[in-house]
Structures are given as structure tokens and as C-alpha cells.
Design a protein around this motif. Structure first.
Motif, PDB file in Angstrom:
ATOM      1  N   HIS A 287       0.802  -1.145  -0.070  1.00 21.01           N
ATOM      2  CA  HIS A 287      -0.072   0.146  -0.029  1.00 21.01           C
ATOM      3  C   HIS A 287       0.992   1.139  -0.039  1.00 21.01           C
ATOM      4  CE1 HIS A 287      -3.385   2.606   1.876  1.00 21.01           C
ATOM      5  NE2 HIS A 287      -3.553   2.440   0.555  1.00 21.01           N
ATOM      6  N   PRO A 290       0.392   7.031  -4.627  1.00 17.69           N
ATOM      7  CA  PRO A 290       0.603   7.039  -5.986  1.00 17.69           C
ATOM      8  C   PRO A 290       1.587   7.892  -6.626  1.00 17.69           C
ATOM      9  CG  PRO A 290      -1.559   8.105  -5.599  1.00 17.69           C
ATOM     10  CD  PRO A 290      -0.848   7.265  -4.275  1.00 17.69           C
ATOM     11  N   ILE A 319      -1.187  -2.456 -10.419  1.00 17.09           N
ATOM     12  CA  ILE A 319      -2.066  -1.591  -9.505  1.00 17.09           C
ATOM     13  C   ILE A 319      -3.337  -2.478  -9.331  1.00 17.09           C
ATOM     14  CG2 ILE A 319      -3.445   0.222  -9.220  1.00 17.09           C
ATOM     15  CD1 ILE A 319      -1.319   1.883 -10.606  1.00 17.09           C
ATOM     16  N   SER A 322      -7.163   0.607  -4.884  1.00 13.07           N
ATOM     17  CA  SER A 322      -6.820   1.843  -4.515  1.00 13.07           C
ATOM     18  C   SER A 322      -7.964   2.203  -3.411  1.00 13.07           C
ATOM     19  CB  SER A 322      -6.927   2.738  -5.538  1.00 13.07           C
ATOM     20  OG  SER A 322      -8.204   2.972  -6.008  1.00 13.07           O
ATOM     21  N   ASP A 323      -7.580   3.084  -2.545  1.00 15.79           N
ATOM     22  CA  ASP A 323      -8.422   3.817  -1.600  1.00 15.79           C
ATOM     23  C   ASP A 323      -8.007   5.281  -1.370  1.00 15.79           C
ATOM     24  OD1 ASP A 323      -6.163   3.785   0.087  1.00 15.79           O
ATOM     25  OD2 ASP A 323      -6.840   1.978   1.234  1.00 15.79           O
ATOM     26  N   VAL A 327      -2.798   3.338  -3.527  1.00 10.48           N
ATOM     27  CA  VAL A 327      -2.800   2.450  -4.091  1.00 10.48           C
ATOM     28  C   VAL A 327      -2.003   1.117  -3.632  1.00 10.48           C
ATOM     29  CG1 VAL A 327      -3.136   3.849  -6.257  1.00 10.48           C
ATOM     30  CG2 VAL A 327      -0.964   2.971  -5.579  1.00 10.48           C
ATOM     31  N   TYR A 328      -2.866  -0.232  -4.225  1.00 14.12           N
ATOM     32  CA  TYR A 328      -2.145  -1.427  -3.878  1.00 14.12           C
ATOM     33  C   TYR A 328      -1.551  -1.873  -5.069  1.00 14.12           C
ATOM     34  CZ  TYR A 328      -4.823  -1.272   0.385  1.00 14.12           C
ATOM     35  OH  TYR A 328      -5.711  -0.852   1.513  1.00 14.12           O
TER      36      TYR A 328
END
Length: 362
Positions: A287, A290, A319, A322-323, A327-328
Motif C-alpha cells: 500500500h 501513487p 495496480i 486503491s483507496d 494504491v495497492y
């Protein structure tokens, strides 16, 4: 005194001539040695970057399926024999069970035909029994017995056909459901294969949520996955993915996905706009912000990290979600020192001076 002035003047003139002769001959003073050759030269300073240690954690993303609710079954119940509608036993909106009679057709002469077939069967049975007795006593032939048996079988088949014909005058529900429409009226003539139906019955339990998923996301949806959905009516429901198409729609390049939702109370209606979220297969992801993502010369998105020797490496990443906080991404080792400041000013393979978030150096 005069002689000393003359000597001094002569020496000054000689010095002037000597200096002028050197300038006129094109000779220049030797340049200072380069810094690398000086005994007291200092090494060039390394680029400075700041890194942050990050560790992968299990991440379960979600895919949004936008679509509508749809009844699991909807059938137009039609006649299997010709006849005029003599009775309608249900109304629109009624709940029915499998086997319930929806419409009855006029019997006309079907009951009489059935009675005639029963009588004919009794007669053929007596004829066959008599032929068998004669054959047993030595007075009858095998051919005669076989003929009587064939006539008996034909009579039995006729009775079966007449019984089925009479039964088909009752048009029954093929499964549990709700009567959606009753297009027939008393007096309408129905026939097998005709366009007009006795009734339209809908099976709304379970209810389906049907949507289309883009080809880049379909690999993340698996049959049996739990799903949560919100209808435009405000209703929120849960269900499971029961079908994922193996072939894309040739026009939209999307795949049909069906989510099954229990609807025993009939609260859900078909045709309602719905948005469902289906969790994807869990993956190990980092995590990150970006803002620290960068591109290599080929336009590949990735991150710059430093190794234990303070050298820079570029790693492509994917990717996966996202939250609001970031981004994850996948593609990094389980733990990594990611450059968070100065990544745009260093190149892969370059040695750097590293400081960590919090002021520690390495």
C-alpha cells in the motif's frame, strides 16, 4: 647617484622586454592540475534520496458489476392439446405451486372417447383370452393368437392416448412461481405450438443480478464468490456468483456474470437497476502513495527501490486496487526500501546516499 639610477632603469627595461617577448611568442602559463590529480582532491557527493520500508500484506480487492435484477425463470405456459378455454382458475399476481391448474379447456367429446376406448380394451382382452384358450386346447393357431395380441396392444395404446388427451385439458403450472400475466380469456381457442399462452409464470426465488464485466477484470471473478449489491430502490442484498461466461459478447467484449440472491419473501422485483461488488482473489500487495510511481523508458509503470548496497533498481508493478490513502501494487519483494523522495533524479544501477523516514541513515 646618477649611476645607480641608470642601472635601475636598465634592469626595468630588460624585465619589460623579457616579459613582452614571452607574450609575443604565444607561450601561456600552465593550467592548474584537474581535481582528480590534486593530492587534496575530494570525491564527488552521491545523490541523496529518502526511502521508506514497506511490507506486503494480503489484499482483497473488488470488482463492480453493474446490471439489473432478473427472474431465474419465466415461462409462457401453453396448451398441449387443442381446445377452447372453459375455465380460468388463477389471476395475475397469484402465487402458485407446481401442478396447480391454471386453465381448463373444453372437454367436448373427449370423455366419451375415453369411455369408448375403455370398452374397446375390455373387448380386446376377452378376444385375446379366448384365442389363448383355443391355442392351449389345440384348436387355435399361433398366428391367430399373435393377431389378437396386436389388437389388444393397440387398444391399450388408444386408451393411454385418450387418457392423456383428457388430462391435457388441464393446463398446469410447471414450477412454483408467480402469475405475471393471463393473456387468455374464456372462449379463446388454444392449440399446441400456438402463439397464445394460458399464463406467464415467473420464478423469482432466487432472484438473479445480471451484469457485464470488462475483459481486463473477468479473471478476478470466481464462481461461488460472495457478493454485496445495492438496488436503485435502496435495498441491499447479499448473494453468490453462480455463473461466469466463458465467451465474451462480440459487440461489447464483456462477459456475462450472474449473482444469485435469495428472494423467498418476494421483496425483490425483476428489471431493477443494481450495482454489485464482488471480491477478487486475495493477493500480497504493498500500500503506497501513487505520487512515488514512475515510468521507465518503455512507459512501464513501476517503482524505484534501493538494495542493501544503496544501489537503485526499477521494478515494474501492477495496480490491483486503491483507496483514499493510496494504491495497492504487486511486483515488489515481500519487503522493500522504496524511494519516496528523489526518485526522479536517480537512475537504475546508480549508487546513492540514503536516508530513511524518521532521520535514520543507511
Amino acid at each position: 647617484m646618477r649611476k645607480s639610477y641608470v642601472i635601475a632603469t636598465a634592469m626595468a627595461a630588460a624585465m619589460t622586454v623579457w616579459i613582452a617577448s614571452g607574450a609575443l611568442s604565444g607561450e601561456e602559463a600552465a593550467p592548474p592540475p584537474p581535481p582528480a590529480d590534486r593530492a587534496d582532491a575530494k570525491p564527488a557527493a552521491l545523490p541523496h534520496v529518502r526511502v521508506r520500508s514497506t511490507s506486503a500484506a494480503e489484499y482483497t480487492g473488488s470488482i463492480t458489476v453493474r446490471g439489473r435484477t432478473e427472474a431465474v425463470r419465466s415461462v409462457d405456459v401453453k396448451a398441449e392439446t387443442a381446445g377452447a378455454v372453459s375455465e380460468i382458475l388463477v389471476r395475475r399476481g397469484a402465487e402458485v405451486k407446481a401442478g396447480d391448474v391454471l386453465c381448463r379447456l373444453s372437454l367436448r367429446d373427449r370423455q366419451a372417447a375415453l369411455t369408448e376406448a375403455e370398452a374397446e380394451l375390455r373387448q380386446r382382452e376377452m378376444e385375446y383370452n379366448a384365442a389363448a384358450q383355443l391355442k392351449g386346447a389345440g384348436y387355435g393357431t399361433t398366428n391367430r393368437l399373435a393377431e389378437a395380441r396386436a389388437i389388444l396392444d393397440a387398444a391399450r395404446a388408444k386408451l393411454t392416448r385418450m387418457t392423456q388427451e383428457l388430462s391435457d385439458t388441464e393446463i398446469k403450472a410447471p414450477f412454483d412461481g408467480i402469475i405475471e400475466d393471463m393473456p387468455s380469456e374464456i372462449g379463446d381457442v388454444l392449440s399446441p405450438g400456438g402463439d397464445q399462452a394460458c399464463a406467464t409464470i415467473v420464478d423469482a426465488d432466487p432472484m438473479l443480478i445480471v451484469g457485464q464485466v470488462a475483459e481486463r477484470e473477468i479473471a478476478g471473478i470466481r464462481i461461488g464468490a460472495d457478493a454485496r449489491a445495492r438496488l436503485i430502490t435502496g435495498q441491499e442484498v447479499t448473494g453468490k456468483v453462480r455463473f461466469v461466461a466463458t465467451k465474451a459478447d462480440p459487440d461489447t467484449r464483456t462477459f456475462r456474470v450472474e449473482i444469485e440472491v435469495a428472494n423467498a419473501d418476494g421483496a425483490l422485483k425483476a428489471g431493477v437497476t443494481t450495482e454489485a461488488r464482488v471480491p477478487t482473489t486475495p493477493v500480497a500487495a504493498h500500500h503506497l502513495s501513487p505520487a512515488i510511481l514512475s515510468l521507465d523508458g518503455d512507459g512501464t509503470i513501476g517503482l524505484k527501490i534501493v538494495d542493501a548496497e544503496a544501489k537503485v533498481h526499477f521494478l515494474p508493478v501492477g495496480i490491483v486496487g486503491s483507496d483514499d490513502a493510496g494504491v495497492y501494487v504487486t511486483g515488489l519483494p515481500a519487503t522493500a526500501d522504496v524511494i519516496v523522495v528523489g526518485q526522479d533524479f536517480v537512475l537504475p544501477g546508480q549508487k546513492v546516499e540514503v536516508s530513511r523516514d524518521g532521520g535514520s541513515n543507511s
